[in-house]
Design an enzyme around this catalytic site. Sequence first.
Site, short mmCIF file in Angstrom:
data_model
loop_
_atom_site.label_atom_id
_atom_site.label_comp_id
_atom_site.label_asym_id
_atom_site.label_seq_id
_atom_site.Cartn_x
_atom_site.Cartn_y
_atom_site.Cartn_z
N CYS A 246 -31.08 -73.91 14.81
CA CYS A 246 -31.32 -72.87 13.81
C CYS A 246 -32.80 -72.67 13.51
O CYS A 246 -33.29 -71.54 13.43
CB CYS A 246 -30.54 -73.17 12.54
SG CYS A 246 -31.08 -74.64 11.63
N HIS A 299 -29.57 -76.01 7.21
CA HIS A 299 -29.40 -74.78 7.99
C HIS A 299 -30.33 -73.70 7.47
O HIS A 299 -30.55 -73.58 6.26
CB HIS A 299 -27.95 -74.30 7.89
CG HIS A 299 -27.63 -73.21 8.88
ND1 HIS A 299 -27.76 -73.38 10.24
CD2 HIS A 299 -27.20 -71.94 8.71
CE1 HIS A 299 -27.40 -72.27 10.85
NE2 HIS A 299 -27.06 -71.37 9.95
N GLU A 311 -28.42 -66.14 13.49
CA GLU A 311 -28.59 -67.59 13.43
C GLU A 311 -28.14 -68.27 14.72
O GLU A 311 -27.42 -67.70 15.53
CB GLU A 311 -27.75 -68.14 12.28
CG GLU A 311 -26.27 -67.87 12.51
CD GLU A 311 -25.39 -68.33 11.37
OE1 GLU A 311 -25.86 -69.15 10.55
OE2 GLU A 311 -24.24 -67.87 11.30
#
Length: 338
Positions: A246, A299, A311
């Site tokens: 990510c 994240h 993402e």
Amino acid sequence: MKRASLACAGLAAAIALLLVAGLGALASASASTPGVQALDGVPAAYRPWLQRASQECRLPALSPALLAAQLQQESGFRAEAVSPVGAVGPAQFMPGTWATWGRDDDRNGVASPHDIGDAVMAQGRFMCSLLGQAGASGIAGDPRALALAGYNAGWGAVERFSGIPPYPETQHYVSSILASMASFQGGAVAGHGSGNSAVRRALTQLGVPYAYGGGSPSGPGTGFCADGNGYLDGRCVATTTLGWDCSSLVQYAYWPTRRLPRTAAEQYAATADRPVAKSELRSGDLLFWSRGGEASIYHVAIYVGEGRIVEAPKTGDVVKVADASTMPAADYFGATRP
């Protein structure tokens, strides 16, 4: 065919499916398929077949936008196209290759490379097979690029050169298709500014696999396995997967305009002086999720618009666009503007 992730700290969030990015309306789909995408710049007759061809492949990298960009490169969506070397139809099949992949998918009584439905479904089957070969080959590089090279020059050439063959035609073919994918992705992000530019750059990576610890400002890369991360079905796959996690995707998207650090927690710290309320989110803002404060951010994603993010989500998945609401609401830590 003209020729005879350092990772997002510990916890991987399971999120929604490969969708087309943009500011327009997008539809959701199941986690095992690339899903239904809005498509820009695609003739209406092609749209349902591109969706179907994408969905029937088990590999998320085969997005409708990739197939659309390939058709644009092959024929400009001209069903009656014929090349100087005898490749025909919108997907430019040679007779021998058509004999392998062509079927009467539109049920009109004949399997024809000039029929839009037959051609697109055959294109999808062929590309799906090539993507599978690319993934299993051990050859370094973006599997999409390797598959496209195989479509243009033949998979044997890809194996012989252990990558994209050094043919100018093939190299141009691959780079042009990957570069033009974003223009088909359902409402391309318009406007200037670093945020919009970052979103557009991230969208060029749709369908690239997730690799824990993989990726850098120069492109996707292999990662590593640690603390239970990077494993799939008990196997360490990060060390052999060329892709993104990510935070590396975020770093790549903003580089070099904004030289963000490598991990999600570091990226939050570097941008925390510019917090953004949910009601004021705009394209390019960074969204963070945590289970225990700034040090436990696990994240990060880039806001696209209309409540959606682009993402790199988790091992076994690919770079995609998803609803931000699919992430755990209780873990939402905040948003910043690089």
